[in-house]
Design an enzyme around this catalytic site. Structure first.
Site, mmCIF file in Angstrom:
data_model
loop_
_atom_site.group_PDB
_atom_site.id
_atom_site.type_symbol
_atom_site.label_atom_id
_atom_site.label_comp_id
_atom_site.label_asym_id
_atom_site.label_seq_id
_atom_site.Cartn_x
_atom_site.Cartn_y
_atom_site.Cartn_z
ATOM 1 C CB CYS A 172 64.964 -4.577 -2.331
ATOM 2 S SG CYS A 172 66.366 -4.034 -1.330
ATOM 3 C CG HIS A 312 64.810 -10.288 -4.434
ATOM 4 N ND1 HIS A 312 64.693 -8.967 -4.814
ATOM 5 C CD2 HIS A 312 65.382 -10.277 -3.191
ATOM 6 C CE1 HIS A 312 65.153 -8.183 -3.847
ATOM 7 N NE2 HIS A 312 65.589 -8.959 -2.855
ATOM 8 C CB THR A 316 71.805 -13.311 0.608
ATOM 9 O OG1 THR A 316 70.455 -13.526 0.205
ATOM 10 C CG2 THR A 316 72.174 -11.857 0.412
ATOM 11 N N PRO A 317 73.055 -16.284 1.051
ATOM 12 C CG PRO A 317 74.839 -16.983 2.401
ATOM 13 C CD PRO A 317 74.193 -15.743 1.838
ATOM 14 C CD GLU A 323 63.586 -15.139 -5.769
ATOM 15 O OE1 GLU A 323 62.960 -14.584 -6.698
ATOM 16 O OE2 GLU A 323 64.734 -14.767 -5.412
ATOM 17 C CE LYS A 344 68.180 -7.780 -6.675
ATOM 18 N NZ LYS A 344 66.981 -8.353 -7.320
ATOM 19 C CG HIS A 349 70.069 -5.822 -4.073
ATOM 20 N ND1 HIS A 349 69.006 -5.186 -4.687
ATOM 21 C CD2 HIS A 349 69.543 -6.441 -2.980
ATOM 22 C CE1 HIS A 349 67.911 -5.411 -4.000
ATOM 23 N NE2 HIS A 349 68.205 -6.174 -2.965
ATOM 24 C CG PHE A 408 66.031 -5.236 4.431
ATOM 25 C CD1 PHE A 408 66.295 -6.530 4.021
ATOM 26 C CD2 PHE A 408 67.121 -4.412 4.694
ATOM 27 C CE1 PHE A 408 67.590 -7.000 3.879
ATOM 28 C CE2 PHE A 408 68.423 -4.862 4.552
ATOM 29 C CZ PHE A 408 68.662 -6.164 4.150
#
Length: 422
Positions: A172, A312, A316-317, A323, A344, A349, A408
Site C-alpha cells: 500500500c 494512511h 484499523t485499531p 500513525e 479512505k 483502502h 505490509f
C-alpha cells in the site's frame, strides 16, 4: 534536445487523473470527497454472501472500451484498464498532446506506474480454468495480463513514450514509491516528463477472502457506508477499495517552456522501514516517524509549515493509533495546528492505488485550500487525538501538504507537496 536544467531540478505536478469508488475522473471524485460521499456498498462483482465481509468500495460505471479498443481491453486486466484511464485523464489535464510530440520529446517522457497485487482477477480466473480443463485452457495472455509492470508498459505503448518505464511494488506504499522514482528520473536528467501513479483491482473472491482470513476487514455488513471510520473508537478494520490515481510530473523548466498550468510542486518522498512485523505497524510508528522526518528534511522545509496530512488512516485499531502517535512525535505542539484527514473513509483502502489517489487529493487540497472530511466519526478514541477534519470539510490556508502511505512488510512513505505560486 533535452531542456537545459541545473542540479536539483524542481519538479512540478501538471496533470491529475483518477478512477475511484467515488467517481470516474478528478472533478467528480473531488466533489464527492468534499461532500463526504461513501463509495462502500454490497459487492456486485461476485456473490459475497459466503464471506465474513460482503461489501467493498467498487468503481461504478467504468467501461474499459471508453479508454482503449476492445481487443486490447480483452488482453489486459482490470488494474491495467484503470491505470490507462487515469493516465489518459492526467495527460489531458496537463495539456500534453502526444500525437503532436516530436520523437525526441517522446523519448524523454516516461511512465513509472505500480500496483500492489497486479492482475489478481486474472490469476483467479486462470487458476479456475486450469483446474477445470488442464493446461490447454490457459490463455496465452495469462502472464502479461497478470504482471504489475504491464500497466506502465501499455501506457507507454498507447502514446509512444520511450522514457524510463517500470513499476515499484511495495503493497500500500506503492503509489508514493512510484512517485519518488518518477521525480528522481526528472531530477537525474533522464526525462522531462513522467506519468506516475498506482492502480488496483483486487476485489474478487481471492482478494476479499485473503484479507478476511487475516481479520483485517470491517464486518459491518449491515451498514457498509458507515464501515470505514478512521480514528473512531468503534472502528473494526478497513474496507477494500479499487481504482487508480495518476500524476504528470515535469521539470519546472520544461513546464514553463511550454506554458503549462502547474497544480503544485512535489518536494520530496521520504521512505523508511518499520523492521517490525509482516502486517502490523510498529506500535509507536517508528518507521512512520522516520519517513516523515526524512521527507521534511529532503524537502528543506520546517515541520511548522505543514497545514494538512492525508494520513494512511485505514480504519484499523492499531494503524490509526500508531500513525497518530507518530505525527505527535514528529510535529510536537504543531500537531494541534495541522488538519489531518483520511479520504479512505470514503474511497476505502485502494491498496496499491491508495498512495497515488491520496497524492492527487493532497494536490487538490493545495489547489482549493480545503481538506476533505474523515466521515463516519462518532466516538472519540484517546489514542487518536489529533484535530482531524471530522465529518465536514475544512477550508483553511495550506502551503504544505503531506501524504502518508504505508504497506505490509513495514514500508513507510511520506510525500511532500507545496502550493504553487509564480
Amino acid at each position: 534536445m533535452p531542456t537545459q536544467r541545473t542540479p536539483g531540478e524542481r519538479v512540478v505536478v501538471t496533470g491529475l487523473g483518477v478512477v475511484s469508488p467515488v467517481g470516474i475522473g478528478v472533478e467528480e471524485s473531488w466533489k464527492n470527497l468534499m461532500a463526504g460521499v461513501s463509495g462502500a456498498a454490497t459487492i456486485t462483482a461476485f456473490d459475497s454472501s459466503a464471506f465474513s465481509t460482503t461489501f467493498a468500495c467498487e468503481v461504478k460505471g467504468f467501461r474499459a472500451t471508453d479508454h482503449m479498443d476492445r481487443k486490447l481491453a480483452n488482453r489486459t486486466d482490470l488494474f491495467t484498464h484503470y491505470a490507462v484511464a487515469s493516465a489518459a485523464e492526467a495527460i489531458r489535464d496537463a495539456g500534453l498532446r502526444p500525437e503532436a510530440m516530436t520523437q525526441d520529446a517522446r523519448d524523454r517522457t516516461g511512465v513509472i506506474f505500480g500496483s500492489g497485487q497486479g492482475g489478481l482477477r486474472t490469476f483467479q480466473e486462470q487458476t479456475r480454468a486450469y483446474l477445470e480443463g488442464g493446461p490447454r485452457r490457459l490463455s496465452p495472455f495469462f502472464v502479461p495480463m497478470m504482471i504489475v509492470d504491464m500497466a506502465p508498459g501499455i501506457i507507454s505503448m498507447q502514446y509512444g513514450f520511450r522514457g524510463p518505464n517500470h513499476s515499484v511494488v511495495s503493497a500500500c506504499a506503492t503509489g508514493n514509491h512510484n512517485l519518488a522514482d518518477a521525480m528522481m528520473a526528472i531530477q537525474r536528467g533522464e526525462a522531462d516528463v513522467m506519468i506516475t501513479g498506482g492502480s488496483e483491482a483486487s476485489i474478487c473472491e481471492l482478494g476479499l477472502g485473503g484479507f478476511a482470513a487475516m481479520r483485517a476487514l470491517s464486518t459491518r455488513n449491515d451498514a457498509p457506508e458507515r464501515a470505514s471510520r478512521p480514528f473512531d473508537a468503534d472502528r473494526d478494520g478497513f474496507v477494500m477499495g479499487e481504482g487508480a490515481g495518476a500524476l504528470v510530473l515535469e521539470s519546472l523548466a520544461h513546464a514553463r517552456a511550454r506554458g503549462a498550468r502547474i497544480h503544485a510542486e512535489v518536494l520530496a518522498v521520504g521512505a523508511a522501514a518499520d523492521a517490525y512485523h509482516m502486517t502490523a505497524p510498529h506500535p509507536e510508528g517508528a518507521g512512520a516517524v522516520l519517513a516523515m522526518r526524512r521527507a521534511l528534511a529532503q524537502a528543506g522545509v520546517n515541520a511548522g509549515e505543514v497545514g494538512t496530512i492525508n494520513m494512511h488512516g485505514t480504519s484499523t485499531p492499531l494503524g490509526d493509533a500508531s500513525e497518530s502517535a507518530a505525527i505527535r512525535t514528529v510535529f510536537g505542539e504543531h500537531a494541534d495546528r495541522i488538519t489531518p484527514t483520511s479520504t479512505k473513509s470514503m474511497t476505502g483502502h485502494m491498496l496499491g492505488a491508495a498512495g497515488a489517489m491520496e497524492a492527487v487529493a493532497s494536490v487538490l487540497s493545495l489547489v482549493h485550500q480545503a481538506v476533505p472530511p474523515t466521515i463516519n466519526f462518532q466516538w472519540a478514541d484517546p489514542g487518536c487525538d489529533l484535530p482531524y477534519a471530522l465529518n465536514q470539510a475544512v477550508h483553511r490556508p495550506i502551503s504544505l501538504a503531506l501524504s502518508n502511505a504505508f504497506g505490509f512488510g513495514g514500508h513507510n512513505t511520506t510525500a511532500v507537496f507545496r502550493a504553487w505560486e509564480e
